[in-house]
Design a protein around this motif. Structure first.
Motif, PDB file in Angstrom:
ATOM      1  N   ILE A 133      -7.449  22.437  83.121  1.00 49.18           N
ATOM      2  CA  ILE A 133      -7.433  23.325  81.965  1.00 49.18           C
ATOM      3  C   ILE A 133      -6.757  24.629  82.361  1.00 49.18           C
ATOM      4  N   VAL A 134      -6.300  25.333  81.361  1.00 55.18           N
ATOM      5  CA  VAL A 134      -5.849  26.702  81.565  1.00 55.18           C
ATOM      6  C   VAL A 134      -6.734  27.569  80.688  1.00 55.18           C
ATOM      7  N   ILE A 135      -7.213  28.647  81.262  1.00 53.64           N
ATOM      8  CA  ILE A 135      -8.004  29.619  80.501  1.00 53.64           C
ATOM      9  C   ILE A 135      -7.166  30.875  80.420  1.00 53.64           C
ATOM     10  N   SER A 136      -7.090  31.458  79.237  1.00 50.88           N
ATOM     11  CA  SER A 136      -6.208  32.607  79.059  1.00 50.88           C
ATOM     12  C   SER A 136      -6.781  33.607  78.068  1.00 50.88           C
ATOM     13  N   SER A 137      -6.402  34.844  78.296  1.00 48.83           N
ATOM     14  CA  SER A 137      -6.800  35.934  77.409  1.00 48.83           C
ATOM     15  C   SER A 137      -5.949  37.149  77.757  1.00 48.83           C
ATOM     16  N   GLY A 138      -5.434  37.811  76.751  1.00 51.20           N
ATOM     17  CA  GLY A 138      -4.689  39.046  76.974  1.00 51.20           C
ATOM     18  C   GLY A 138      -3.471  38.901  77.867  1.00 51.20           C
ATOM     19  N   GLY A 139      -2.833  37.741  77.864  1.00 51.84           N
ATOM     20  CA  GLY A 139      -1.630  37.540  78.663  1.00 51.84           C
ATOM     21  C   GLY A 139      -1.881  37.053  80.080  1.00 51.84           C
ATOM     22  N   SER A 140      -3.138  37.007  80.523  1.00 43.33           N
ATOM     23  CA  SER A 140      -3.478  36.486  81.849  1.00 43.33           C
ATOM     24  C   SER A 140      -3.889  35.032  81.738  1.00 43.33           C
ATOM     25  N   GLN A 141      -3.659  34.264  82.823  1.00 45.15           N
ATOM     26  CA  GLN A 141      -4.007  32.848  82.829  1.00 45.15           C
ATOM     27  C   GLN A 141      -4.568  32.436  84.179  1.00 45.15           C
ATOM     28  N   GLU A 142      -5.413  31.399  84.142  1.00 45.82           N
ATOM     29  CA  GLU A 142      -5.923  30.775  85.358  1.00 45.82           C
ATOM     30  C   GLU A 142      -5.942  29.268  85.145  1.00 45.82           C
ATOM     31  N   LEU A 143      -5.424  28.530  86.111  1.00 43.19           N
ATOM     32  CA  LEU A 143      -5.511  27.074  86.086  1.00 43.19           C
ATOM     33  C   LEU A 143      -6.774  26.643  86.814  1.00 43.19           C
ATOM     34  N   ILE A 144      -7.473  25.671  86.234  1.00 39.54           N
ATOM     35  CA  ILE A 144      -8.754  25.214  86.775  1.00 39.54           C
ATOM     36  C   ILE A 144      -8.775  23.690  86.766  1.00 39.54           C
ATOM     37  N   LEU A 145      -9.248  23.098  87.859  1.00 42.16           N
ATOM     38  CA  LEU A 145      -9.484  21.666  87.929  1.00 42.16           C
ATOM     39  C   LEU A 145     -10.949  21.428  87.571  1.00 42.16           C
ATOM     40  N   SER A 201      -2.679  30.034  90.979  1.00 40.49           N
ATOM     41  CA  SER A 201      -3.257  31.007  90.048  1.00 40.49           C
ATOM     42  C   SER A 201      -4.450  31.667  90.736  1.00 40.49           C
ATOM     43  N   THR A 202      -5.006  32.677  90.149  1.00 38.23           N
ATOM     44  CA  THR A 202      -6.104  33.422  90.749  1.00 38.23           C
ATOM     45  C   THR A 202      -7.363  33.270  89.917  1.00 38.23           C
ATOM     46  N   ALA A 203      -8.466  32.925  90.581  1.00 32.31           N
ATOM     47  CA  ALA A 203      -9.761  32.863  89.902  1.00 32.31           C
ATOM     48  C   ALA A 203     -10.093  34.262  89.393  1.00 32.31           C
ATOM     49  N   ALA A 204     -10.515  34.340  88.154  1.00 32.37           N
ATOM     50  CA  ALA A 204     -10.756  35.640  87.528  1.00 32.37           C
ATOM     51  C   ALA A 204     -12.033  35.598  86.701  1.00 32.37           C
ATOM     52  N   GLY A 205     -12.462  36.747  86.255  1.00 37.20           N
ATOM     53  CA  GLY A 205     -13.552  36.843  85.297  1.00 37.20           C
ATOM     54  C   GLY A 205     -12.973  36.762  83.891  1.00 37.20           C
ATOM     55  N   TRP A 206     -13.710  36.094  82.984  1.00 38.63           N
ATOM     56  CA  TRP A 206     -13.235  35.913  81.618  1.00 38.63           C
ATOM     57  C   TRP A 206     -14.351  36.228  80.646  1.00 38.63           C
ATOM     58  N   SER A 207     -13.999  36.878  79.554  1.00 40.54           N
ATOM     59  CA  SER A 207     -14.963  37.223  78.512  1.00 40.54           C
ATOM     60  C   SER A 207     -15.231  36.025  77.621  1.00 40.54           C
ATOM     61  N   SER A 208     -16.365  36.057  76.973  1.00 35.84           N
ATOM     62  CA  SER A 208     -16.674  35.052  75.960  1.00 35.84           C
ATOM     63  C   SER A 208     -15.549  35.032  74.932  1.00 35.84           C
ATOM     64  N   GLY A 209     -15.155  33.856  74.491  1.00 34.38           N
ATOM     65  CA  GLY A 209     -14.083  33.739  73.508  1.00 34.38           C
ATOM     66  C   GLY A 209     -12.706  33.549  74.101  1.00 34.38           C
ATOM     67  N   ALA A 210     -12.609  33.432  75.437  1.00 35.77           N
ATOM     68  CA  ALA A 210     -11.308  33.169  76.060  1.00 35.77           C
ATOM     69  C   ALA A 210     -10.832  31.774  75.651  1.00 35.77           C
ATOM     70  N   ALA A 211      -9.535  31.623  75.443  1.00 37.01           N
ATOM     71  CA  ALA A 211      -8.952  30.347  75.020  1.00 37.01           C
ATOM     72  C   ALA A 211      -8.856  29.382  76.200  1.00 37.01           C
ATOM     73  N   ILE A 212      -9.214  28.118  75.947  1.00 37.15           N
ATOM     74  CA  ILE A 212      -9.196  27.079  76.970  1.00 37.15           C
ATOM     75  C   ILE A 212      -8.427  25.885  76.430  1.00 37.15           C
ATOM     76  N   SER A 213      -7.396  25.471  77.169  1.00 39.70           N
ATOM     77  CA  SER A 213      -6.558  24.349  76.745  1.00 39.70           C
ATOM     78  C   SER A 213      -6.440  23.335  77.868  1.00 39.70           C
ATOM     79  N   HIS A 214      -6.365  22.072  77.502  1.00 39.72           N
ATOM     80  CA  HIS A 214      -6.100  20.990  78.456  1.00 39.72           C
ATOM     81  C   HIS A 214      -4.601  21.001  78.727  1.00 39.72           C
ATOM     82  N   VAL A 215      -4.210  20.904  80.012  1.00 37.46           N
ATOM     83  CA  VAL A 215      -2.790  20.973  80.357  1.00 37.46           C
ATOM     84  C   VAL A 215      -2.416  19.898  81.375  1.00 37.46           C
ATOM     85  N   LEU A 216      -1.168  19.498  81.323  1.00 36.01           N
ATOM     86  CA  LEU A 216      -0.556  18.659  82.339  1.00 36.01           C
ATOM     87  C   LEU A 216       0.319  19.578  83.171  1.00 36.01           C
TER      88      LEU A 216
END
Length: 93
Positions: free
Chosen positions: A41-53, A72-87
């Motif tokens: 997945i990719v989690i993103s908010s405010g132009g920042s992104q993190e890839l997660i397995l 990518s860099t593990a980061a803190g994310w607020s409630s409501g951050a967008a999460i998408s499945h990615v290849l």
């Protein structure tokens, strides 16, 4: 590790609570269409992104997370951050 799964029907969902960079689970509004684990997945908010397995999925919780994959860099994310499945390139290797 099992072969990573790819799903064509996953819609972007939102996190239901905030997380910090060391968290290894994540609750989402909906997991409909997301494949069985493992998947990325990719989690993103405010132009920042993190890839997660994602190593496990149960209901609307993604767990056994490997944070900050593929440079990518593990980061803190607020409630409501967008999460998408990615290849990604990493998933194909």
């Amino acid at each position: 590790m099992a072969a990573e799964q790819i799903g064509n029907l996953a819609s972007t969902t939102l996190s239901t609570s905030s997380i910090i960079s060391s968290d290894v689970s994540l609750a989402v509004v909906s997991a409909t269409g997301f494949p069985a684990a493992p998947f990325r997945i990719v989690i993103s908010s405010g132009g920042s992104q993190e890839l997660i397995l994602v190593g496990a999925k149960s209901g609307t919780t993604f767990s056994s997370l490997t944070r900050g994959v593929e440079g990518s860099t593990a980061a803190g994310w607020s409630s409501g951050a967008a999460i998408s499945h990615v290849l990604t390139a990493g998933a194909l290797n």
